[in-house]
Design a protein around this motif. Structure first.
Motif, mmCIF file in Angstrom:
data_model
loop_
_atom_site.group_PDB
_atom_site.id
_atom_site.type_symbol
_atom_site.label_atom_id
_atom_site.label_comp_id
_atom_site.label_asym_id
_atom_site.label_seq_id
_atom_site.Cartn_x
_atom_site.Cartn_y
_atom_site.Cartn_z
ATOM 1 N N GLU A 68 40.982 72.534 7.679
ATOM 2 C CA GLU A 68 41.009 73.948 7.345
ATOM 3 C C GLU A 68 39.491 74.364 6.947
ATOM 4 O O GLU A 68 39.145 75.415 7.437
ATOM 5 C CB GLU A 68 41.762 73.877 5.742
ATOM 6 C CG GLU A 68 43.230 73.683 6.026
ATOM 7 C CD GLU A 68 43.886 73.466 4.714
ATOM 8 O OE1 GLU A 68 45.161 73.570 4.517
ATOM 9 O OE2 GLU A 68 43.131 73.160 3.676
ATOM 10 N N VAL A 71 38.001 75.306 10.323
ATOM 11 C CA VAL A 71 38.594 76.574 10.841
ATOM 12 C C VAL A 71 37.820 77.698 10.038
ATOM 13 O O VAL A 71 37.512 78.859 10.617
ATOM 14 C CB VAL A 71 40.045 76.746 10.465
ATOM 15 C CG1 VAL A 71 40.564 78.281 10.641
ATOM 16 C CG2 VAL A 71 40.796 75.901 11.256
ATOM 17 N N GLU A 77 40.552 79.699 14.230
ATOM 18 C CA GLU A 77 41.635 78.359 14.086
ATOM 19 C C GLU A 77 41.538 77.638 15.474
ATOM 20 O O GLU A 77 41.520 76.338 15.190
ATOM 21 C CB GLU A 77 43.113 78.764 13.826
ATOM 22 C CG GLU A 77 44.208 77.856 13.804
ATOM 23 C CD GLU A 77 45.471 78.400 12.923
ATOM 24 O OE1 GLU A 77 46.402 77.474 12.574
ATOM 25 O OE2 GLU A 77 45.700 79.441 13.570
ATOM 26 N N CYS A 81 40.489 73.512 15.017
ATOM 27 C CA CYS A 81 41.484 72.792 15.330
ATOM 28 C C CYS A 81 40.975 71.924 16.617
ATOM 29 O O CYS A 81 41.382 70.537 16.643
ATOM 30 C CB CYS A 81 42.924 73.157 15.485
ATOM 31 S SG CYS A 81 43.623 73.847 14.141
ATOM 32 N N SER A 110 46.702 74.207 16.360
ATOM 33 C CA SER A 110 46.835 74.898 15.218
ATOM 34 C C SER A 110 46.996 74.268 13.847
ATOM 35 O O SER A 110 47.351 73.217 13.970
ATOM 36 C CB SER A 110 48.175 75.977 15.537
ATOM 37 O OG SER A 110 49.065 75.324 15.558
#
Length: 175
Positions: A68, A71, A77, A81, A110
């Protein structure tokens, strides 16, 4: 002076300080996939014997948070990832996660895919001990200890230990 190299655990850090007289240590690859190592180091230098031994579920939470944050950092994202993929082996070293989940995490594109894969884990699996410890990143031969020029003349160490350390100064990598 700070010692650096092969710090994979709090015990490694204490040993380095004890053997070299360093004032502290610098951690590099030893923290890859193990952000809790810094808490272990702080506890060890305070003289506490506590070590954090996370369950697989706790490691999964840390891995997901890392993804997270990547990202957020990259603003994408897909990019975040993709970047976290290189951390899969480091976070899950020694844990029983299975080849399919491991390879899936190393290909995830993702956060939802990461969540789905982490959901397959036995979150109660305990810390695997020695199987989770040790080298991370590029594997190679341990490097010889290198001390600053004339360092041994400035430290109060016994003559036998001084001879061992002096020999180590002769074989440094220059960097």
């Amino acid at each position: 002076m700070l010692g650096n190299g092969d710090i994979w655990s709090a015990a490694d850090a204490l040993r380095m300080v004890d053997e070299t007289g360093a004032d502290g240590v610098v951690v590099g690859r030893g923290c890859l996939g193990r952000p809790w190592l810094f808490g272990d180091l702080a506890a060890a230098f305070r003289g506490e014997g506590l070590r954090y031994m996370p369950t697989l579920g706790e490691v999964a939470v840390a891995f997901k948070r890392h993804a997270e944050l990547l990202v957020e950092f990259f603003g994408s994202e897909e990019h975040g990832c993709r970047d976290v993929r290189k951390h899969v082996a480091w976070y899950f070293k020694g844990y029983p996660i299975g080849g399919d989940v491991r390879s899936g995490l190393a290909m995830a594109s993702s956060l939802q895919e990461i969540d789905d894969l982490l959901g397959q884990l036995d979150r109660d699996a305990p810390y695997p001990g020695a199987d989770a410890e040790g080298p991370r990143g590029r594997a190679g031969h341990p490097k010889r200890t290198a001390l600053p020029d004339r360092w041994l003349e400035s430290r109060d160490v016994d003559s036998e230990f001084r001879k061992v350390l002096a020999a180590a100064e002769l074989h440094h990598s220059g960097g």
